[in-house]
Design a protein around this motif. Structure first.
Motif, PDB file in Angstrom:
ATOM      1  N   SER A  34       0.833  -1.148  -0.032  1.00 39.37           N
ATOM      2  CA  SER A  34       0.032  -0.425  -0.281  1.00 39.37           C
ATOM      3  C   SER A  34       0.995   1.014  -0.186  1.00 39.37           C
ATOM      4  O   SER A  34       2.610   1.364   0.480  1.00 39.37           O
ATOM      5  CB  SER A  34      -0.748  -0.137   1.013  1.00 39.37           C
ATOM      6  N   GLY A 168      -6.560  -7.626   4.536  1.00 40.56           N
ATOM      7  CA  GLY A 168      -6.258  -6.362   3.658  1.00 40.56           C
ATOM      8  C   GLY A 168      -5.603  -7.773   2.958  1.00 40.56           C
ATOM      9  O   GLY A 168      -4.594  -8.242   3.174  1.00 40.56           O
ATOM     10  N   SER A 340     -14.106  -4.708  -2.101  1.00 43.56           N
ATOM     11  CA  SER A 340     -13.914  -3.810  -2.355  1.00 43.56           C
ATOM     12  C   SER A 340     -14.503  -2.388  -0.796  1.00 43.56           C
ATOM     13  O   SER A 340     -14.414  -1.346  -0.605  1.00 43.56           O
ATOM     14  CB  SER A 340     -14.217  -2.925  -3.544  1.00 43.56           C
ATOM     15  N   ARG A 341     -15.333  -2.759   0.180  1.00 44.49           N
ATOM     16  CA  ARG A 341     -15.931  -1.978   0.862  1.00 44.49           C
ATOM     17  C   ARG A 341     -14.457  -3.103   1.833  1.00 44.49           C
ATOM     18  O   ARG A 341     -14.561  -1.505   2.776  1.00 44.49           O
ATOM     19  CB  ARG A 341     -17.301  -2.741   1.752  1.00 44.49           C
ATOM     20  N   GLU A 342     -14.013  -4.107   2.328  1.00 42.92           N
ATOM     21  CA  GLU A 342     -13.526  -4.274   3.176  1.00 42.92           C
ATOM     22  C   GLU A 342     -12.113  -4.679   3.927  1.00 42.92           C
ATOM     23  O   GLU A 342     -11.638  -4.817   4.529  1.00 42.92           O
ATOM     24  CB  GLU A 342     -14.684  -5.121   4.333  1.00 42.92           C
ATOM     25  N   THR A 344      -9.215  -4.116   1.128  1.00 46.76           N
ATOM     26  CA  THR A 344      -8.492  -3.867  -0.160  1.00 46.76           C
ATOM     27  C   THR A 344      -7.098  -3.810   1.380  1.00 46.76           C
ATOM     28  O   THR A 344      -7.456  -3.091   2.284  1.00 46.76           O
ATOM     29  CB  THR A 344      -8.943  -2.413  -0.323  1.00 46.76           C
ATOM     30  N   ASP A 346      -4.823  -0.710   1.251  1.00 41.44           N
ATOM     31  CA  ASP A 346      -5.372   1.139   1.808  1.00 41.44           C
ATOM     32  C   ASP A 346      -5.929   0.786   3.332  1.00 41.44           C
ATOM     33  O   ASP A 346      -5.929   1.316   3.899  1.00 41.44           O
ATOM     34  CB  ASP A 346      -5.827   1.818   0.973  1.00 41.44           C
ATOM     35  N   ALA A 347      -6.882  -0.185   3.192  1.00 41.36           N
ATOM     36  CA  ALA A 347      -8.320   0.195   4.483  1.00 41.36           C
ATOM     37  C   ALA A 347      -6.965  -1.150   5.376  1.00 41.36           C
ATOM     38  O   ALA A 347      -7.746  -0.319   6.381  1.00 41.36           O
ATOM     39  CB  ALA A 347      -9.179  -1.008   4.281  1.00 41.36           C
ATOM     40  N   PHE A 348      -6.463  -2.247   5.047  1.00 52.12           N
ATOM     41  CA  PHE A 348      -5.581  -2.386   6.303  1.00 52.12           C
ATOM     42  C   PHE A 348      -5.309  -1.956   6.721  1.00 52.12           C
ATOM     43  O   PHE A 348      -4.495  -1.648   7.611  1.00 52.12           O
ATOM     44  CB  PHE A 348      -5.353  -4.167   6.008  1.00 52.12           C
ATOM     45  N   GLY A 350      -3.784   0.989   6.717  1.00 47.88           N
ATOM     46  CA  GLY A 350      -4.528   2.108   7.134  1.00 47.88           C
ATOM     47  C   GLY A 350      -4.764   1.933   8.564  1.00 47.88           C
ATOM     48  O   GLY A 350      -4.558   2.747   9.029  1.00 47.88           O
ATOM     49  N   ARG A 351      -5.084   0.912   8.806  1.00 46.70           N
ATOM     50  CA  ARG A 351      -5.765   0.495  10.059  1.00 46.70           C
ATOM     51  C   ARG A 351      -5.003   0.365  11.097  1.00 46.70           C
ATOM     52  O   ARG A 351      -4.184   0.548  12.214  1.00 46.70           O
ATOM     53  CB  ARG A 351      -6.744  -0.895  10.126  1.00 46.70           C
TER      54      ARG A 351
END
Length: 364
Positions: A34, A168, A340-342, A344, A346-348, A350-351
């Motif tokens: 990412s 992710g 796409s919601r959960e 990706t 970037d989501a992982f 970023g968290r």
């Protein structure tokens, strides 16, 4: 923006060779998957080492030495320990203890699929030591609410020190790019062991329910390959089943994109990366509702669930997908949307970056 010269290190303690499996893959994705800005420089260190586990005390000692030296020099901001059950818990517990003794915050990331039955089998003193590993961490990250509740209710970790973070994965193919001509392609991707239900899947493929179906099945992964190759031969599946052995990530991605279905009939799991990768690829999934899987997937909507060990139900689920193109399309579409919601990268990432910032700020 933090100046590069002021950025401290975060040691990611995990297996970094092929033996690391999904745990090592998560770390690789965290480091390279990412463009999310990290507050720390990520450095992977191996507490097990490649090859024989007999070398693990040496690699563990080296990892502890690196932590002590980096902390003494003021270069270490956080130790992110990735842990499973059995020997992994012992090694990583000692590494985490060394970090805490040096005054470095510890984030303990639990990936174990079988930690609960492992813990229950421990003698009293073993359970006491295991509880200490988790309780001494500044923060515990788990894959789902079941693990969170177990750490709080059984292990005694304070609720505000346990956080659920879903894995992710990079998108394999979007939209689906696999060639769909020819026989119906069934894929198993993972370590070939009884825990993964490999023998159950082979029995399902030999079921009369699938006798007239035009399919081919690929079993990709290391483990007890020869054992299952013999079972396939005994079941008369030689012409329909192939075993690739261990595959790298590029090969795994190609197999996932080309498959009509991914089957993972495990008895125990955390949150398998192969399922998330299949969702991103638009590859329908048949799996067992174990671990954190039923927390993120819905039966008949984003996957088809079958009970662990039920080969006949598995065969019927495969037959449904072979015969029902609309069902395949619906599962593929719902899976891509869920990814796409959960799930990706970037989501992982970023968290995880947000958790890093919280921990280093709290320990300034």
């Amino acid at each position: 923006m933090i100046r590069r010269s002021s950025v401290k290190d975060c040691f990611l303690v995990c297996p970094v060779s092929a033996v690391g499996g999904g745990m090592g893959q998560v770390v690789s994705y965290l480091m390279h998957g990412s463009s999310v800005d990290m507050p720390l420089r990520l450095v992977a260190i191996d507490a097990r080492g490649p090859g024989s586990v007999l070398w693990s005390p040496y690699y563990m000692s080296v990892a502890i030495g690196r932590i002590v030296i980096a902390a003494a020099r003021g270069r270490l901001g956080l130790v992110h320990v990735h842990v499973a059950e059995r020997a992994s818990l012992v090694r990583k517990g000692l590494v985490a203890l060394a970090a805490r003794m040096m005054g470095v915050p510890v984030l303990l990331h639990l990936h174990a699929a079988e930690i609960q039955p492992f813990y229950d089998r421990l003698p009293g003193w073993g359970r006491w030591l295991a509880r200490g590993v988790f309780r001494r961490a500044d923060l515990c990250v788990v894959l789902g609410t079941g693990w969170r509740d177990w750490l709080i209710d059984t292990i005694g970790v304070a609720p505000d020190r346990v956080v659920v973070v879903r894995n992710g994965v990079p998108m394999v193919a979007a939209p689906r790019l696999g060639d769909r001509s020819g026989p119906f392609r069934i894929l198993f991707l993972g370590n070939l062991t009884p825990r993964k239900g490999v023998g159950d899947l082979l029995v399902a493929l030999a079921s009369p329910v699938l006798a007239a179906a035009d399919f081919e099945a690929v079993f990709a992964g290391g483990g007890e390959v020869d054992t299952y190759r013999r079972q396939a031969a005994e079941l008369g599946l030689d012409a329909r089943v192939s075993f690739t052995g261990w595959v790298d990530r590029a090969q795994a991605a190609a197999l996932t994109a080309a498959a009509h279905v991914l089957v993972l009939p495990s008895y125990h799991e955390g949150l398998p990366l192969v399922i998330l990768e299949a969702l991103g690829a638009g590859t329908p999934v048949i799996c067992t509702p174990v671990g954190s899987i039923p927390e993120v997937l819905d039966d008949e909507t984003t996957a088809l669930f079958v009970p662990p060990g039920d080969s006949e139900e598995m065969a019927r689920a495969l037959r449904r997908l072979i015969d029902d193109a609309a069902l395949r399309a619906n599962l593929a579409d719902a899976g891509r949307k869920l990814y796409s919601r959960e799930f990706t990268m970037d989501a992982f990432v970023g968290r995880m970056a947000a958790l890093y910032r919280e921990l280093i700020t709290a320990n300034v």
